[in-house]
Design an enzyme around this catalytic site. Sequence first.
Site, short mmCIF file in Angstrom:
data_model
loop_
_atom_site.label_atom_id
_atom_site.label_comp_id
_atom_site.label_asym_id
_atom_site.label_seq_id
_atom_site.Cartn_x
_atom_site.Cartn_y
_atom_site.Cartn_z
CG HIS A 52 -59.16 -3.36 -47.53
ND1 HIS A 52 -59.74 -2.39 -46.75
CD2 HIS A 52 -57.83 -3.31 -47.28
CE1 HIS A 52 -58.80 -1.80 -46.05
NE2 HIS A 52 -57.63 -2.33 -46.34
CG ASP A 75 -60.72 -1.72 -53.40
OD1 ASP A 75 -59.69 -1.17 -53.83
OD2 ASP A 75 -60.90 -1.99 -52.21
CD GLN A 105 -52.87 -3.41 -52.40
OE1 GLN A 105 -51.75 -3.39 -52.95
NE2 GLN A 105 -53.04 -3.00 -51.15
CE LYS A 118 -53.60 0.48 -50.14
NZ LYS A 118 -52.89 0.13 -48.90
CB CYS A 173 -57.79 -4.14 -43.61
SG CYS A 173 -56.98 -2.99 -42.53
#
Lengths: 151, 414
Positions: free
Chosen positions: B130, B207, B210, B233, B371
Amino acid sequence: MMDGFGDLKDLYQQVILDHGRNPRNFHDLPEASNRADGYNPLCGDQVTVFCLIEDGHIKDVCFTGKGCAICTASASMMTQLLKKKSLEEAQTTFERFHSMVTGDEADAGSDLGKLSVFAGVRNYPMRVKCATLPWHTLQSSLTEGGVVTTE
Amino acid sequence: MSTAAKPSSFNVAAVRADFPILSREVNGKPLVYLDSAATSQKPKQVIDALCHYYSHLNSNVHRGVHQLSQEATNAYEGAREKVRAFIGAKSTNEVIFTSGTTDSNNLITWTYAHSTLKPGDEVLISHMEHHSNIVPWQMVCEATGATLKVVPITDEGELDMAAFDELLSTATKIVAVVYVSNALGTINPVRQIIEKAHKVGAVVLLDGAQAVPHLAVDMQELDVDFFTFSAHKMYGPTGVGVLYGKQALLEKMPPFKGGGDMIRMVTFEKTIFNGLPYKFEAGTPNISGVIGLGAAIDYLLELGLDAVAAHEHELLEYATERIVKMPGVRLIGTAAKKAGVLSFVLDYAHPHDVGTILDHQGIAVRTGHHCAQPVMDRYDVPATIRASLAAYNTKEDVDALLAGIQSVYEVFGQ
């Protein structure tokens, strides 16, 4: 076609679908006197507009790029309409077109001829940038000749 | 995981009843929300927690001696403990509240990376990051003279691990990769990545934005150095996120932002910084957001992460099997291990036009570059249509999407 789609028909009129699929003046112009790149980072629409300006008139105008149906059709019809027009006429047309798609004036677009097919865009605020990107790019090519983005 | 693992106890109708927004209409049609990878919807349990905070507890934390401040502080720090347990951190000192994943990633780049990287050092990221895990690294490499290297991805959307092995060396100081790709849905082999990175002495940032809504994570089991994610999220509020870091690393790092709450003592001559985790939480934090995140964790645990994952996986398989049979569809991201994301393009219509026609039928999908522009370039598409799944989605939602695509075909495909 598009039964039950209500006002989507206003957005995706047959003329727009046709120009979206088979854009006119869709090529580059090595002898161009002006050019600019336009980019909508939100959706990835990208157009390059080429113009050949002589004696204050648009002798030729064409475009390349990748975009959605609205953007591509807008660029295609813009180039058709502006060829052989004076720079003043081009500017006036752009202003009227902008008013029509942003809905500033209720009856704007009544004198825009073929371009009035884009009147439905005003009901889709997220899509206004798609329709205006080629015009902003053209304007940029005629003024600073830089890169224009709409976001 | 196999679809057979889906426990019969997962009652999607009951889950849907927890989300007030799912009963509204969009353009005269029942909302079909397939954009949870952008932000998930919020259950009433989370909305109620925010409302309760402002109705009963509202006051500043760590400051007052009065009752409200104590209660707000208890709720805020209680949420920190919930996060600690949820991600399997050793201590609440390792749980820093931020404004989101982007903020967390920037905290790492501007403190840990900025204070340790030197010319000649290398940072390894992947092609599927991202922008929030690309741009901060470009900035810090520019500032320190370190070099940014990128692990390529395959046609299927998996990390090229052979290339990873070649790029990884003793010059590599930081490996920063996404756990689950937002644009492709790929679940990366993070255990293997962490193990290999540690062998050459590099620290690893994952990261996890998600990942956390879809799979259980355990910081100690992963042995990851830094882990970042957002509340919004995973059914929580916007504007709040988490940075997990190993305590030894966090202690050595300089503060990021200066201000109230992150200090022990301030004079004009010298300031003594507060200890962990407050050293990194300058100013009044997003108190309601943190409490809302705590409520979201309670909610997810009550649903059961394994049950949610199995439900989503079943939907993803159901959708994938059907969509690939439709004319002109090209899936972007066909990794063997995926979570929650169906990214695709149609050869007869631009994603933006598809998005408008689907919206007209009440179907919310993301259209654009997500993104992750380098991913779009990799597959030579300007944008994709992304349908993303959450616990509240149903086969009927997928059927609505497929019917929506069929209607796009009727407009554009002829």
